[in-house]
Design a protein around this motif. Structure first.
Motif, PDB file in Angstrom:
ATOM      1  N   THR A   1      33.685  38.152  39.488  1.00  0.00           N
ATOM      2  CA  THR A   1      33.461  39.390  38.846  1.00  0.00           C
ATOM      3  C   THR A   1      32.307  39.642  38.439  1.00  0.00           C
ATOM      4  O   THR A   1      31.666  40.651  38.382  1.00  0.00           O
ATOM      5  CB  THR A   1      34.462  39.371  37.577  1.00  0.00           C
ATOM      6  OG1 THR A   1      35.811  39.277  37.939  1.00  0.00           O
ATOM      7  CG2 THR A   1      34.232  40.542  36.478  1.00  0.00           C
ATOM      8  N   ARG A   2      31.540  38.677  37.907  1.00  0.00           N
ATOM      9  CA  ARG A   2      29.951  38.714  37.296  1.00  0.00           C
ATOM     10  C   ARG A   2      29.009  39.319  38.557  1.00  0.00           C
ATOM     11  O   ARG A   2      28.206  39.880  38.481  1.00  0.00           O
ATOM     12  CB  ARG A   2      29.623  37.572  36.603  1.00  0.00           C
ATOM     13  CG  ARG A   2      30.224  37.359  35.398  1.00  0.00           C
ATOM     14  CD  ARG A   2      29.771  36.041  34.730  1.00  0.00           C
ATOM     15  NE  ARG A   2      30.304  35.805  33.539  1.00  0.00           N
ATOM     16  CZ  ARG A   2      30.364  34.542  32.679  1.00  0.00           C
ATOM     17  NH1 ARG A   2      29.841  33.747  32.995  1.00  0.00           N
ATOM     18  NH2 ARG A   2      30.820  34.527  31.530  1.00  0.00           N
TER      19      ARG A   2
ATOM     20  N   VAL B   1      37.241  33.765  39.708  1.00  0.00           N
ATOM     21  CA  VAL B   1      37.319  35.096  39.149  1.00  0.00           C
ATOM     22  C   VAL B   1      36.277  35.364  38.215  1.00  0.00           C
ATOM     23  O   VAL B   1      35.684  36.374  38.517  1.00  0.00           O
ATOM     24  CB  VAL B   1      38.681  35.342  38.392  1.00  0.00           C
ATOM     25  CG1 VAL B   1      38.857  36.510  37.685  1.00  0.00           C
ATOM     26  CG2 VAL B   1      39.989  35.332  39.600  1.00  0.00           C
ATOM     27  N   LEU B   2      36.028  34.544  37.571  1.00  0.00           N
ATOM     28  CA  LEU B   2      34.693  34.955  36.521  1.00  0.00           C
ATOM     29  C   LEU B   2      33.525  35.047  37.305  1.00  0.00           C
ATOM     30  O   LEU B   2      32.637  35.897  36.942  1.00  0.00           O
ATOM     31  CB  LEU B   2      34.723  33.735  35.389  1.00  0.00           C
ATOM     32  CG  LEU B   2      33.586  33.899  34.241  1.00  0.00           C
ATOM     33  CD1 LEU B   2      33.754  35.284  33.772  1.00  0.00           C
ATOM     34  CD2 LEU B   2      33.597  33.016  33.375  1.00  0.00           C
ATOM     35  N   ALA B   3      33.075  34.142  38.107  1.00  0.00           N
ATOM     36  CA  ALA B   3      31.956  34.140  38.950  1.00  0.00           C
ATOM     37  C   ALA B   3      31.714  35.333  39.917  1.00  0.00           C
ATOM     38  O   ALA B   3      30.863  35.947  39.858  1.00  0.00           O
ATOM     39  CB  ALA B   3      31.534  32.769  39.704  1.00  0.00           C
TER      40      ALA B   3
ATOM     41  N   PRO C   1      30.840  43.537  33.716  1.00  0.00           N
ATOM     42  CA  PRO C   1      32.135  42.973  34.292  1.00  0.00           C
ATOM     43  C   PRO C   1      33.460  43.616  33.918  1.00  0.00           C
ATOM     44  O   PRO C   1      34.298  43.381  34.694  1.00  0.00           O
ATOM     45  CB  PRO C   1      31.838  41.696  33.775  1.00  0.00           C
ATOM     46  CG  PRO C   1      30.335  41.503  33.535  1.00  0.00           C
ATOM     47  CD  PRO C   1      30.078  42.844  33.026  1.00  0.00           C
TER      48      PRO C   1
ATOM     49  N   VAL D   1      40.496  30.478  38.312  1.00  0.00           N
ATOM     50  CA  VAL D   1      40.012  31.041  37.146  1.00  0.00           C
ATOM     51  C   VAL D   1      38.458  31.014  36.915  1.00  0.00           C
ATOM     52  O   VAL D   1      37.738  32.015  36.729  1.00  0.00           O
ATOM     53  CB  VAL D   1      40.503  30.362  35.677  1.00  0.00           C
ATOM     54  CG1 VAL D   1      39.815  30.616  34.429  1.00  0.00           C
ATOM     55  CG2 VAL D   1      41.993  30.501  35.739  1.00  0.00           C
ATOM     56  N   ALA D   2      37.803  29.933  37.482  1.00  0.00           N
ATOM     57  CA  ALA D   2      36.145  29.972  37.599  1.00  0.00           C
ATOM     58  C   ALA D   2      35.987  30.802  38.464  1.00  0.00           C
ATOM     59  O   ALA D   2      34.953  31.374  38.446  1.00  0.00           O
ATOM     60  CB  ALA D   2      35.927  28.434  37.669  1.00  0.00           C
TER      61      ALA D   2
END
Length: 122
Positions: free
Chosen positions: A88-89, A84-86, A99, A81-82
């Motif tokens: 994506t950004r 994917v977010l990093a 994003p 989860v972390a």
């Protein structure tokens, strides 16, 4: 060993910066915490004329970016989860896109099915 296939949909007038693949690889390496030479990026621009969404015309400002990630051993749920977010950004920043337009897909584990120079990754 992460391998990323990054496919930005580009309008007809967009040119690909010759430093983009390297910038994406460096940004992804920072996300994954990998040493030099451990993250590989294949950049494949997709012309907007070869992309569609059913029932709508996508504006040039709404064109997506597709990212596929291959890990030998994908991370577990919380780490994923972390990550994917990093990621994506990071991809969005490199491409100058929001994003929300970056879509990340994780391939199945590469271990046991990905080989480098004839050596199977375990």
């Amino acid at each position: 060993m992460p391998i990323l296939d990054i496919e930005p949909v580009l309008d007809a007038h967009a040119a690909v910066d010759p430093t983009l693949a390297q910038r994406l690889a460096d940004a992804a390496a920072a996300v994954f915490g990998q040493a030099p030479g451990r993250v590989w990026v294949r950049l494949r621009p997709l012309p907007a004329a070869q992309y569609a969404e059913n029932g709508v015309a996508v504006a040039p400002t709404g064109l997506p970016v597709f990212v596929t990630v291959l890990h030998a051993h994908p991370p577990q749920r919380e780490t994923l989860v972390a990550e994917v977010l990093a990621l994506t950004r990071a991809v969005a920043a490199c491409l100058g896109r929001p994003p929300a337009q970056v879509h990340v897909q994780y391939a199945g584990p590469g271990a046991g099915r990905q080989a480098f120079g004839g050596t199977l990754v375990t």
